[in-house]
Design an enzyme around this catalytic site. Structure first.
Site, PDB file in Angstrom:
ATOM      1  N   GLN A 115       0.765  -1.349  -0.015  1.00  0.00           N
ATOM      2  CA  GLN A 115      -0.033   0.136   0.044  1.00  0.00           C
ATOM      3  C   GLN A 115       0.986   1.276   0.070  1.00  0.00           C
ATOM      4  OE1 GLN A 115      -2.123   0.532   3.734  1.00  0.00           O
ATOM      5  NE2 GLN A 115      -3.671   2.050   2.891  1.00  0.00           N
ATOM      6  N   GLY A 116       0.934   2.040  -1.127  1.00  0.00           N
ATOM      7  CA  GLY A 116       1.503   3.043  -1.031  1.00  0.00           C
ATOM      8  C   GLY A 116       0.879   4.430  -1.005  1.00  0.00           C
ATOM      9  N   SER A 154       1.485   6.447   2.396  1.00  0.00           N
ATOM     10  CA  SER A 154       2.022   7.537   3.161  1.00  0.00           C
ATOM     11  C   SER A 154       3.146   7.886   2.611  1.00  0.00           C
ATOM     12  CB  SER A 154       2.572   6.815   4.510  1.00  0.00           C
ATOM     13  OG  SER A 154       1.147   6.296   5.254  1.00  0.00           O
ATOM     14  N   SER A 184       4.825  -1.281   4.051  1.00  0.00           N
ATOM     15  CA  SER A 184       4.761  -2.612   4.496  1.00  0.00           C
ATOM     16  C   SER A 184       4.890  -3.583   3.278  1.00  0.00           C
ATOM     17  CB  SER A 184       3.518  -3.313   5.353  1.00  0.00           C
ATOM     18  OG  SER A 184       3.530  -2.115   6.349  1.00  0.00           O
ATOM     19  N   GLU A 222      -9.411  -1.485   5.429  1.00  0.00           N
ATOM     20  CA  GLU A 222      -8.126  -1.416   6.225  1.00  0.00           C
ATOM     21  C   GLU A 222      -8.420  -1.643   7.595  1.00  0.00           C
ATOM     22  OE1 GLU A 222      -4.940   1.061   5.645  1.00  0.00           O
ATOM     23  OE2 GLU A 222      -3.619   0.014   6.772  1.00  0.00           O
TER      24      GLU A 222
HETATM   25  C1  FAD Z   1       3.304  -0.600  11.524  1.00  0.00           C
HETATM   26  C2  FAD Z   1       3.050   0.059  10.477  1.00  0.00           C
HETATM   27  C3  FAD Z   1       2.814  -0.072   9.172  1.00  0.00           C
HETATM   28  C4  FAD Z   1       2.615   0.616   8.067  1.00  0.00           C
HETATM   29  N1  FAD Z   1       2.166   0.483   6.928  1.00  0.00           N
HETATM   30  C5  FAD Z   1       1.784   1.266   5.918  1.00  0.00           C
HETATM   31  C6  FAD Z   1       1.598   0.795   4.731  1.00  0.00           C
HETATM   32  O1  FAD Z   1       1.908  -0.399   4.197  1.00  0.00           O
HETATM   33  N2  FAD Z   1       1.559   1.813   3.622  1.00  0.00           N
HETATM   34  C7  FAD Z   1       1.135   3.251   4.005  1.00  0.00           C
HETATM   35  O2  FAD Z   1       1.192   4.176   3.168  1.00  0.00           O
HETATM   36  N3  FAD Z   1       1.544   3.432   5.272  1.00  0.00           N
HETATM   37  C8  FAD Z   1       1.989   2.662   6.221  1.00  0.00           C
HETATM   38  N4  FAD Z   1       2.163   3.003   7.483  1.00  0.00           N
HETATM   39  C9  FAD Z   1       2.175   4.657   7.786  1.00  0.00           C
HETATM   40  C10 FAD Z   1       0.991   5.033   8.670  1.00  0.00           C
HETATM   41  O3  FAD Z   1      -0.284   5.065   7.898  1.00  0.00           O
HETATM   42  C11 FAD Z   1       1.162   6.441   9.122  1.00  0.00           C
HETATM   43  O4  FAD Z   1       2.542   6.411  10.027  1.00  0.00           O
HETATM   44  C12 FAD Z   1       0.213   7.163   9.893  1.00  0.00           C
HETATM   45  O5  FAD Z   1      -0.927   7.447   8.999  1.00  0.00           O
HETATM   46  C13 FAD Z   1       0.473   8.304  10.634  1.00  0.00           C
HETATM   47  O6  FAD Z   1       1.293   9.183   9.714  1.00  0.00           O
HETATM   48  P1  FAD Z   1       2.740   9.715  10.128  1.00  0.00           P
HETATM   49  O7  FAD Z   1       3.464   8.866  10.730  1.00  0.00           O
HETATM   50  O8  FAD Z   1       3.107  10.796   9.095  1.00  0.00           O
HETATM   51  O9  FAD Z   1       2.574  10.661  11.604  1.00  0.00           O
HETATM   52  P2  FAD Z   1       1.955  12.080  11.420  1.00  0.00           P
HETATM   53  O10 FAD Z   1       0.653  12.080  10.650  1.00  0.00           O
HETATM   54  O11 FAD Z   1       3.163  12.992  11.479  1.00  0.00           O
HETATM   55  O12 FAD Z   1       1.463  12.202  13.046  1.00  0.00           O
HETATM   56  C14 FAD Z   1       2.507  12.644  14.185  1.00  0.00           C
HETATM   57  C15 FAD Z   1       1.740  12.555  15.549  1.00  0.00           C
HETATM   58  O13 FAD Z   1       0.658  13.814  15.464  1.00  0.00           O
HETATM   59  C16 FAD Z   1      -0.556  13.187  15.541  1.00  0.00           C
HETATM   60  N5  FAD Z   1      -1.555  13.963  14.789  1.00  0.00           N
HETATM   61  C17 FAD Z   1      -1.140  14.394  13.225  1.00  0.00           C
HETATM   62  N6  FAD Z   1      -2.489  14.853  12.738  1.00  0.00           N
HETATM   63  C18 FAD Z   1      -3.217  15.286  14.048  1.00  0.00           C
HETATM   64  C19 FAD Z   1      -4.700  15.704  14.002  1.00  0.00           C
HETATM   65  N7  FAD Z   1      -5.211  16.286  12.837  1.00  0.00           N
HETATM   66  N8  FAD Z   1      -5.022  15.504  15.211  1.00  0.00           N
HETATM   67  C20 FAD Z   1      -4.642  15.084  16.358  1.00  0.00           C
HETATM   68  N9  FAD Z   1      -3.334  14.489  16.282  1.00  0.00           N
HETATM   69  C21 FAD Z   1      -2.881  14.508  15.080  1.00  0.00           C
HETATM   70  C22 FAD Z   1      -0.574  12.061  15.195  1.00  0.00           C
HETATM   71  O14 FAD Z   1      -1.626  11.087  15.770  1.00  0.00           O
HETATM   72  C23 FAD Z   1       0.680  11.142  15.607  1.00  0.00           C
HETATM   73  O15 FAD Z   1       0.612  10.917  17.164  1.00  0.00           O
HETATM   74  C24 FAD Z   1       2.549   2.149   8.559  1.00  0.00           C
HETATM   75  C25 FAD Z   1       2.813   2.662   9.921  1.00  0.00           C
HETATM   76  C26 FAD Z   1       3.127   1.632  10.877  1.00  0.00           C
HETATM   77  C27 FAD Z   1       3.368   2.127  12.169  1.00  0.00           C
END
Ligand code: FAD
Length: 402
Positions: A134-135, A137, A169, A252
């Site tokens: 899944q691309g 993020s 992932s 998902e």
């Molecule tokens: C085990 C794992 C597997 C994953 N697999 C995939 C995958 O296969 N494909 C893919 O595309 N992505 C994947 N991801 C990515 C995942 O979807 C993102 O990490 C997630 O959506 C959060 O984005 P970020 O890491 O950029 O954090 P950010 O969005 O930068 O968030 C940082 C912090 O700020 C908080 N925050 C941000 N915005 C708000 C808001 N509006 N209100 C309140 N709090 C907020 C968040 O809750 C978090 O605590 C995976 C992540 C993990 C941990």
């Protein structure tokens, strides 16, 4: 909401149990034996063993139950799907390597794919011929997914895609990726996104695995440099990918509550607590441990009934909606608290390294604690789930406008 399974449903369950008993285990023709022989004899496919179980399950008609028969599915009821998931979890079957295909992109294509896309991709997902990643993020677009910048420009019959994805992932073993791209940079951010399907062997793709806090290499960075994706691999309308992405996220999240896995975890906690001596009595006899285990049991039952409620909605014809966020949020919190209960039952020995002779339960709870942190982030963070529930389930006003 009717919580009883019908006589036909129970007959289906009984038949499945017999099939599982005949096909699992170590005997001739068993899955274990087939998995072993698939990896022997110089098979060039390193995942040949891992594909054995999903294929066998599909051949027997226990995969893609709710998908249409025309694309390799079973046209079965959602109830049968749930019974199947319950019995497979109880039987502790081998892992399904094609989970992302089965739980996210498959249902998305059933709902939104063209006839050609359904015929081409769905049977191959079911047979574990193609593995998917899944691309979505990007470095600057996680929670605020609609800010994504990976650029797709139409050039004749194909899109030319350049940008970066992150936390993808299973990218190194995937054959295909479904990805969100910015196809119209001038439109409001949710109206300029296109949803594409990309063959991972296309020139211009570089995958770099990332190491997580627990030491595993589950996800990767994916770089795309002038990657050509045929226009026929567009899902939904051009620039209309946000709607499809929302549907993928709902699928998902609805698969992430994992009540059956939590039940299994509770059994493990109970077994460990029944073995550990604490000053002459077993840990499981201590009042704090008993209270925690009982509390977890109650919460798992709550989650199970929440799942049945979603099931009732699906039987009535509704796709999983924002309500799936409730299960995802509750389950990831419960998963984390259960891991902490595991560490608490272990006591000071919880700190012992995995390879030490003093380690309890092979260091499982230490790893589970870190895994739980990831579950509270992947598929949408807990804070985001709370926002979705406030707005879409409770009908509260948006906290901020964008
Ligand atoms: C085990 C794992 C597997 C994953 N697999 C995939 C995958 O296969 N494909 C893919 O595309 N992505 C994947 N991801 C990515 C995942 O979807 C993102 O990490 C997630 O959506 C959060 O984005 P970020 O890491 O950029 O954090 P950010 O969005 O930068 O968030 C940082 C912090 O700020 C908080 N925050 C941000 N915005 C708000 C808001 N509006 N209100 C309140 N709090 C907020 C968040 O809750 C978090 O605590 C995976 C992540 C993990 C941990």
């Amino acid at each position: 909401m009717d919580l009883e399974f019908s006589a036909e449903d129970e007959a289906y369950r009984a038949k499945l149990k017999v099939w599982l008993a005949e096909n699992l285990g170590g005997g001739k023709g068993s899955v274990n034996e087939l998995m072993k022989s698939a990896t022997e004899g110089g098979n060039k496919d390193p995942l040949a063993g891992a594909r054995v179980w999903p294929r066998k399950l599909w051949e027997a008609g226990y995969v893609g139950l709710a998908w249409p028969k025309a694309y390799g599915g079973q046209d079965a009821s959602f109830t049968e799907q749930v019974i199947c998931a319950e019995e497979l979890a109880k039987a502790r079957t081998p892992p399904m390597i094609n989970t992302i295909g089965l739980s996210i992109i498959g249902p998305t294509l059933v709902q939104h794919g063209t006839e050609e896309q359904k015929k081409r991709f769905l049977p191959r997902i079911l047979r574990a011929d193609d593995l998917w990643c899944q691309g979505f993020s990007e470095p600057e677009a996680g929670s605020d997914l609609a800010s994504l910048r990976c650029r797709a420009e139409l050039d004749g019959d194909s899109f030319v895609v350049t940008g970066q994805k992150v936390w993808t992932s299973l990218a190194p073993i995937s054959d295909w990726m479904f990805l969100l791209t910015r196809s119209d940079p001038d439109a409001p951010k949710r109206e300029g996104i296109s949803y594409l399907l990309c063959d991972m062997k296309t020139p211009g793709i570089t995958v770099r695995p990332l190491r997580n806090a627990a030491g595993g290499m589950h996800f990767s960075e994916v770089f795309l440099d002038q990657v050509r994706i045929p226009r026929e691999n567009l899902v939904g309308e051009l620039h209309g990918g946000w709607k499809i992405a929302r549907s993928s996220l709902d699928h998902e999240r609805s698969g992430l509550s994992g009540v059956l896995a939590l039940e299994e975890t509770l059994g493990r906690l109970w077994r460990m607590a029944s073995q550990i001596d604490r000053g002459g009595e077993k840990a499981v006899e201590g009042p704090t441990t008993r209270r925690l285990l009982a509390q977890h049991w109650i919460e798992i039952e709550g989650l199970r009934h929440l799942g049945y409620r979603t099931l009732s909605d699906q039987i009535a014809g509704a796709a999983p909606g924002a309500g799936s966020s409730v299960g995802k949020l509750f389950a990831s919190d419960l998963r984390s608290r259960m891991a902490r209960t595991g560490l608490r039952i272990e006591g000071p020995l919880a700190q012992v390294a995995k390879r030490s002779p003093h380690v309890i339960d092979r260091g499982r709870w230490h790893a589970a604690y870190f895994d739980a942190l990831g579950h509270a982030i992947g598929g949408g963070t807990s804070e985001i789930m709370r926002g979705v529930i406030a707005e879409k389930v409770l009908g509260l006003p948006r906290a901020t406008e964008d």
